[in-house]
Design an enzyme around this catalytic site. Sequence first.
Site, PDB file in Angstrom:
ATOM      1  N   PHE A 169     -18.770 -73.193 -12.019  1.00 51.38           N
ATOM      2  CA  PHE A 169     -18.054 -72.290 -11.477  1.00 51.38           C
ATOM      3  C   PHE A 169     -16.839 -71.820 -12.643  1.00 51.38           C
ATOM      4  O   PHE A 169     -16.201 -73.116 -12.927  1.00 51.38           O
ATOM      5  CB  PHE A 169     -17.209 -72.427 -10.196  1.00 51.38           C
ATOM      6  CG  PHE A 169     -16.693 -70.997  -9.256  1.00 51.38           C
ATOM      7  CD1 PHE A 169     -17.558 -70.013  -9.091  1.00 51.38           C
ATOM      8  CD2 PHE A 169     -15.422 -70.731  -9.663  1.00 51.38           C
ATOM      9  CE1 PHE A 169     -16.993 -68.835  -8.617  1.00 51.38           C
ATOM     10  CE2 PHE A 169     -14.950 -69.674  -9.202  1.00 51.38           C
ATOM     11  CZ  PHE A 169     -15.729 -68.451  -8.743  1.00 51.38           C
ATOM     12  N   TYR A 214     -11.924 -70.144   2.462  1.00 50.49           N
ATOM     13  CA  TYR A 214     -12.242 -69.050   2.935  1.00 50.49           C
ATOM     14  C   TYR A 214     -13.725 -68.895   3.035  1.00 50.49           C
ATOM     15  O   TYR A 214     -14.343 -67.885   3.344  1.00 50.49           O
ATOM     16  CB  TYR A 214     -11.801 -67.924   2.226  1.00 50.49           C
ATOM     17  CG  TYR A 214     -11.958 -68.040   0.562  1.00 50.49           C
ATOM     18  CD1 TYR A 214     -13.102 -67.722   0.127  1.00 50.49           C
ATOM     19  CD2 TYR A 214     -10.925 -68.441  -0.180  1.00 50.49           C
ATOM     20  CE1 TYR A 214     -13.234 -67.981  -1.387  1.00 50.49           C
ATOM     21  CE2 TYR A 214     -10.830 -68.407  -1.505  1.00 50.49           C
ATOM     22  CZ  TYR A 214     -12.191 -68.170  -2.051  1.00 50.49           C
ATOM     23  OH  TYR A 214     -12.201 -68.579  -3.342  1.00 50.49           O
ATOM     24  N   LYS A 215     -14.500 -69.899   2.788  1.00 50.30           N
ATOM     25  CA  LYS A 215     -16.013 -69.964   2.709  1.00 50.30           C
ATOM     26  C   LYS A 215     -16.444 -70.468   3.920  1.00 50.30           C
ATOM     27  O   LYS A 215     -16.212 -69.790   5.156  1.00 50.30           O
ATOM     28  CB  LYS A 215     -16.651 -70.581   1.568  1.00 50.30           C
ATOM     29  CG  LYS A 215     -16.203 -70.240   0.335  1.00 50.30           C
ATOM     30  CD  LYS A 215     -16.698 -70.923  -0.869  1.00 50.30           C
ATOM     31  CE  LYS A 215     -16.363 -70.658  -2.313  1.00 50.30           C
ATOM     32  NZ  LYS A 215     -16.619 -68.944  -2.474  1.00 50.30           N
TER      33      LYS A 215
HETATM   34  C1  LIG Z   1     -16.950 -73.576  -6.694  1.00 49.36           C
HETATM   35  C2  LIG Z   1     -15.868 -72.789  -6.550  1.00 49.36           C
HETATM   36  N1  LIG Z   1     -14.583 -73.138  -6.893  1.00 49.36           N
HETATM   37  C3  LIG Z   1     -13.555 -72.501  -6.974  1.00 49.36           C
HETATM   38  C4  LIG Z   1     -13.831 -71.074  -6.435  1.00 49.36           C
HETATM   39  C5  LIG Z   1     -12.575 -69.911  -6.402  1.00 49.36           C
HETATM   40  O1  LIG Z   1     -11.456 -70.626  -6.434  1.00 49.36           O
HETATM   41  P1  LIG Z   1     -10.128 -69.818  -5.857  1.00 49.36           P
HETATM   42  O2  LIG Z   1     -10.110 -69.722  -4.380  1.00 49.36           O
HETATM   43  O3  LIG Z   1      -8.963 -70.352  -6.398  1.00 49.36           O
HETATM   44  O4  LIG Z   1     -10.243 -68.186  -6.512  1.00 49.36           O
HETATM   45  C6  LIG Z   1     -14.870 -70.443  -5.827  1.00 49.36           C
HETATM   46  C7  LIG Z   1     -15.085 -69.045  -5.478  1.00 49.36           C
HETATM   47  O5  LIG Z   1     -15.982 -68.780  -5.142  1.00 49.36           O
HETATM   48  C8  LIG Z   1     -16.221 -71.601  -6.203  1.00 49.36           C
HETATM   49  O6  LIG Z   1     -17.340 -70.967  -6.015  1.00 49.36           O
END
Ligand SMILES: Cc1ncc(COP(=O)(O)O)c(C=O)c1O
Length: 412
Positions: free
Chosen positions: A127, A222-223
């Site tokens: 990511f 939030y997921k």
């Molecule tokens: C693997 C992963 N890490 C981190 C994030 C996002 O991080 P943040 O909430 O700081 O935007 C996501 C968002 O989809 C993700 O899929």
Amino acid sequence: MNRIEREDALELDRADRLAAFRDRFVLPEGRLYLDGNSLGALPRATSDAVQRVVSAQWGQDLIAGWNAHDWIGLPQRIGAAIAPLIGAKPDEVLVCDSTSVNLFKLIAGALLLRPERSVILSEPGNFPTDLYVAEGVAALRGGVRIDLHEADSIAEAIDETTALVLLTHVHYTTGRMLDMAAITRAAHAKGALVLWDLSHSTGAVPVALNESGADLAVGCGYKYLNGGPGAPAFLFVAEALQTQIRQPLSGWMGHDSPFAFEDSYRPAARLDRFLCGTPSVIGMAALEAGVAQFRDVDLPALFAKGRALSALLVRLMGERCAGFGFQLASPGNAEERGCHVSFRHADAYPVCQALIARGVVGDFRAPDRLRFGMAPLYTRFADVFDAVAHLETVMRDRLWTEPRFQLRGRVT
Ligand SMILES: Cc1ncc(COP(=O)(O)O)c(C=O)c1O
């Protein structure tokens, strides 16, 4: 093997012991929501929980709320509620900041623990925020390199120069799930630390941080945790590391005695040193309600349902959409992936838009992936069936070729 029909999917829903949990969520009529891996659905309890904090607590008690309602204890309290979902002890998980900021704190902390080592190992296609934050920390320390190796060969790439292995447990596009215990063992054998991003794992697949000997982890709220858009995130630091590791965002909430207002920073004795500033109380109230949805859930049954949902999707795609140019971009074996599945397609973006117009909400990930997430707390087998049936129509009738489906918004 007979083709799966809609009645078969309905039968699976009737036999599903977890089916009633869906009623705990607000799911708009006529919408097939297969994006809970990106933004979890709204729990029915959340509006009241947030309203209570805003009106009854903030409105009536004002600043007394910090003690009266233990707002100050929210990071630890929600962390303890997340702990069983990730195989951690209650005092190893803290809710604070965003996943990106928590990555910064933990990557920096890991490098401070391995000052003589110069490499952060990760995989290409991790990511973006994980890689970008690693770059930022590396630039601050200087003399640190980020090496990217395909996940299959990462264990062999670890050596005495490796400070940290930084990996996402369930990959955000492919859904491929890594062997946490094996990679952690390989890193420890060479003296390296491992940081797991659990954003697509928590609440979707079994995670055994303690059993795997994991050092550090982060994840989104939030997921699958259903904490709402931009919900606070969580971090994990193994008990054994908590007194050794330091982090550079030395804000007052991470001080050993924040309300002593001393001029100089002294880190809290253990995990609280990973706090930085004042907790976001309203956001945390929503996250607390989201995490509470897991309270009486049989977790092995939940994770088995997640695997069954994704297996159904893959099978239906093979049966109904085989001739339309989709290529499975996730592991074929449900045991090796999380609860989302993605497919490559040259026209994935307009296909995704055409599906959304029909009420089927999956998502598109650049450059060419169509991704569907099944949240086992509320996704039904019939939803998966209906989504694939819509996709078959979109492809057969070439509905995605309409010009309006080619337009891109700021958020794809
Ligand atoms: C693997 C992963 N890490 C981190 C994030 C996002 O991080 P943040 O909430 O700081 O935007 C996501 C968002 O989809 C993700 O899929």
